[in-house]
Motif scaffolding. Structure first.
Motif, PDB file in Angstrom:
ATOM      1  N   ASN A  15       0.834  -1.211   0.000  1.00  0.00           N
ATOM      2  CA  ASN A  15       0.000   0.000   0.000  1.00  0.00           C
ATOM      3  C   ASN A  15       0.867   1.259   0.000  1.00  0.00           C
ATOM      4  O   ASN A  15       0.651   2.192   0.769  1.00  0.00           O
ATOM      5  CB  ASN A  15      -0.983   0.001   1.171  1.00  0.00           C
ATOM      6  CG  ASN A  15      -2.077  -1.028   0.998  1.00  0.00           C
ATOM      7  OD1 ASN A  15      -2.338  -1.499  -0.114  1.00  0.00           O
ATOM      8  ND2 ASN A  15      -2.728  -1.382   2.079  1.00  0.00           N
ATOM      9  N   SER A  85      -2.120  -3.583  -1.886  1.00  0.00           N
ATOM     10  CA  SER A  85      -1.410  -3.426  -3.141  1.00  0.00           C
ATOM     11  C   SER A  85       0.067  -3.678  -2.819  1.00  0.00           C
ATOM     12  O   SER A  85       0.685  -2.904  -2.104  1.00  0.00           O
ATOM     13  CB  SER A  85      -1.599  -2.015  -3.699  1.00  0.00           C
ATOM     14  OG  SER A  85      -0.804  -1.844  -4.848  1.00  0.00           O
ATOM     15  N   THR A  96       3.383  -5.299  -9.373  1.00  0.00           N
ATOM     16  CA  THR A  96       2.394  -4.850  -8.396  1.00  0.00           C
ATOM     17  C   THR A  96       1.086  -5.588  -8.637  1.00  0.00           C
ATOM     18  O   THR A  96       0.578  -5.608  -9.755  1.00  0.00           O
ATOM     19  CB  THR A  96       2.158  -3.333  -8.501  1.00  0.00           C
ATOM     20  OG1 THR A  96       3.409  -2.655  -8.321  1.00  0.00           O
ATOM     21  CG2 THR A  96       1.173  -2.851  -7.446  1.00  0.00           C
ATOM     22  N   LYS A  97       0.568  -6.210  -7.582  1.00  0.00           N
ATOM     23  CA  LYS A  97      -0.708  -6.938  -7.653  1.00  0.00           C
ATOM     24  C   LYS A  97      -1.488  -6.688  -6.365  1.00  0.00           C
ATOM     25  O   LYS A  97      -0.929  -6.302  -5.351  1.00  0.00           O
ATOM     26  CB  LYS A  97      -0.477  -8.438  -7.832  1.00  0.00           C
ATOM     27  CG  LYS A  97       0.157  -8.795  -9.177  1.00  0.00           C
ATOM     28  CD  LYS A  97       0.217 -10.295  -9.365  1.00  0.00           C
ATOM     29  CE  LYS A  97       0.868 -10.629 -10.687  1.00  0.00           C
ATOM     30  NZ  LYS A  97      -0.061 -10.821 -11.755  1.00  0.00           N
ATOM     31  N   SER A  98      -2.780  -6.962  -6.432  1.00  0.00           N
ATOM     32  CA  SER A  98      -3.648  -6.825  -5.262  1.00  0.00           C
ATOM     33  C   SER A  98      -3.785  -8.172  -4.565  1.00  0.00           C
ATOM     34  O   SER A  98      -3.984  -9.204  -5.213  1.00  0.00           O
ATOM     35  CB  SER A  98      -5.034  -6.323  -5.681  1.00  0.00           C
ATOM     36  OG  SER A  98      -4.935  -5.021  -6.191  1.00  0.00           O
TER      37      SER A  98
END
Length: 126
Positions: A15, A85, A96-98
């Motif tokens: 994040n 994130s 970058t992935k959730s």
């Protein structure tokens, strides 16, 4: 933490916040899985596997940290959101992935005499 342009650690940010400490040695593991339809299974006629993939390459990350109580408290808070994130290193590049945090475990007793705490978290891609 080092300058983010030259940083080479496994987790660059969660994040948009740098973790502050690195995972322990062997404390960073990426798993990629496929999600299958309920219709996936073996044919009753031929016995062959019939795979119906819904989504391929879903990432899970296993992380383990060790630090002072204050450091681990900060790490625990970093991974406490429902959605994260995460910018992480995979195949030599940052991606970058959730994710959502799954299991979280804290081991206070084994390192108590050393003033250290261990914390582990499992992240699953959304």
């Amino acid at each position: 933490m080092a300058d983010t342009d030259t940083y080479k650690g496994p987790i660059k940010s969660v994040n948009n916040t740098a973790p502050g400490i690195e995972p322990v040695q062997k404390g960073y593991k990426i798993t990629k899985s496929d999600l299958y339809s309920d219709n996936t299974g073996r044919s009753s006629e031929t016995g062959q596997m019939l795979r119906y993939i819904i989504r391929s390459g879903v990432v899970s990350i296993e992380l383990q940290y060790e630090g002072t109580e204050a450091e681990i408290s900060s790490i625990e808070a970093l991974y406490s959101s429902n959605t994260l994130s995460v910018q992480f290193r995979d195949n030599g590049e940052y991606v970058t992935k959730s994710f959502y945090p799954s299991d979280r475990a804290k081991d206070v007793e084994s390192l108590k005499n050393q003033g250290r705490v261990r914390f582990a978290v499992s992240l699953v891609e959304i």
